[in-house]
Design a protein around this motif. Structure first.
Motif, PDB file in Angstrom:
ATOM      1  N   LEU A 131       0.814  -1.222   0.000  1.00 60.22           N
ATOM      2  CA  LEU A 131       0.000   0.000   0.000  1.00 60.22           C
ATOM      3  C   LEU A 131       0.847   1.271   0.000  1.00 60.22           C
ATOM      4  CD1 LEU A 131      -2.780  -1.086   2.516  1.00 60.22           C
ATOM      5  CD2 LEU A 131      -3.030  -0.722   0.059  1.00 60.22           C
ATOM      6  N   GLY A 132       2.155   1.129  -0.016  1.00 59.59           N
ATOM      7  CA  GLY A 132       3.034   2.297  -0.022  1.00 59.59           C
ATOM      8  C   GLY A 132       2.998   3.068   1.282  1.00 59.59           C
ATOM      9  N   ARG A 190       6.327  10.394  -7.203  1.00 60.82           N
ATOM     10  CA  ARG A 190       6.418   9.757  -8.529  1.00 60.82           C
ATOM     11  C   ARG A 190       5.749   8.388  -8.507  1.00 60.82           C
ATOM     12  NH1 ARG A 190      12.617  11.036  -8.872  1.00 60.82           N
ATOM     13  NH2 ARG A 190      12.342   9.632  -7.148  1.00 60.82           N
ATOM     14  N   LYS A 191       5.941   7.650  -7.419  1.00 58.83           N
ATOM     15  CA  LYS A 191       5.315   6.329  -7.288  1.00 58.83           C
ATOM     16  C   LYS A 191       3.825   6.431  -6.980  1.00 58.83           C
ATOM     17  CE  LYS A 191       7.922   2.763  -5.404  1.00 58.83           C
ATOM     18  NZ  LYS A 191       8.573   2.120  -4.252  1.00 58.83           N
ATOM     19  N   HIS A 192       3.421   7.513  -6.299  1.00 61.83           N
ATOM     20  CA  HIS A 192       2.032   7.688  -5.863  1.00 61.83           C
ATOM     21  C   HIS A 192       1.531   9.068  -6.306  1.00 61.83           C
ATOM     22  CE1 HIS A 192       2.536   4.092  -3.447  1.00 61.83           C
ATOM     23  NE2 HIS A 192       3.667   4.605  -3.003  1.00 61.83           N
ATOM     24  N   PRO A 193       1.222   9.221  -7.592  1.00 58.11           N
ATOM     25  CA  PRO A 193       0.814  10.530  -8.115  1.00 58.11           C
ATOM     26  C   PRO A 193      -0.503  11.035  -7.529  1.00 58.11           C
ATOM     27  CG  PRO A 193       0.593   8.828  -9.790  1.00 58.11           C
ATOM     28  CD  PRO A 193       1.276   8.209  -8.630  1.00 58.11           C
ATOM     29  N   ALA A 194      -1.297  10.174  -6.924  1.00 56.67           N
ATOM     30  CA  ALA A 194      -2.561  10.611  -6.317  1.00 56.67           C
ATOM     31  C   ALA A 194      -2.344  11.298  -4.972  1.00 56.67           C
ATOM     32  CB  ALA A 194      -3.498   9.413  -6.126  1.00 56.67           C
ATOM     33  N   PHE A 195      -1.142  11.215  -4.426  1.00 60.23           N
ATOM     34  CA  PHE A 195      -0.844  11.825  -3.133  1.00 60.23           C
ATOM     35  C   PHE A 195      -0.915  13.343  -3.218  1.00 60.23           C
ATOM     36  CE2 PHE A 195       2.368  13.857  -0.403  1.00 60.23           C
ATOM     37  CZ  PHE A 195       1.817  13.564   0.831  1.00 60.23           C
ATOM     38  N   ALA A 196      -1.508  13.951  -2.182  1.00 57.17           N
ATOM     39  CA  ALA A 196      -1.542  15.408  -2.049  1.00 57.17           C
ATOM     40  C   ALA A 196      -1.001  15.757  -0.662  1.00 57.17           C
ATOM     41  CB  ALA A 196      -2.956  15.933  -2.215  1.00 57.17           C
TER      42      ALA A 196
END
Length: 102
Positions: free
Chosen positions: A41-42, A53-59
């Motif tokens: 799940l990172g 870069r691995k989790h572009p949905a992160f804000a």
């Protein structure tokens, strides 16, 4: 047969012991970032370390404490999460299962 007074003392001792042990039962270990589920799940214990870069949905405003799945108060250092059954996540953490609170 046990006399009523001895039984009463035994039951009071049993109740006191159970009450004293209750916080220990609820104490859960924090999720290890190297745990297989955490890695899938990172999960990171500090959202500042998320690889965008691995989790572009992160804000930047996302953290476990602000997730709909977080089972603690927003000010708690850690709380439960159904994605990591039996373990707690850091309130400042993040994973790809993050979901906005309604």
């Amino acid at each position: 047969m046990i006399q009523p007074i001895q039984r009463r003392v035994f039951l009071m001792t049993l109740a006191a012991t159970a009450t004293a042990a209750a916080p220990l039962v609820h104490a859960q270990a924090l999720v290890d970032e190297k745990d297989a589920t955490a890695m899938a799940l990172g999960y990171v214990s500090d959202a500042k370390r998320v690889d965008a870069r691995k989790h572009p949905a992160f804000a930047a405003e996302q953290s476990c404490a602000r997730c709909a799945l977080y089972q603690g108060q927003p000010t708690d250092k850690s709380g439960g999460c159904p994605l990591f059954a039996g373990k707690q996540v850091a309130g400042s953490g993040w994973c790809s299962g993050w979901s906005r609170k309604a």
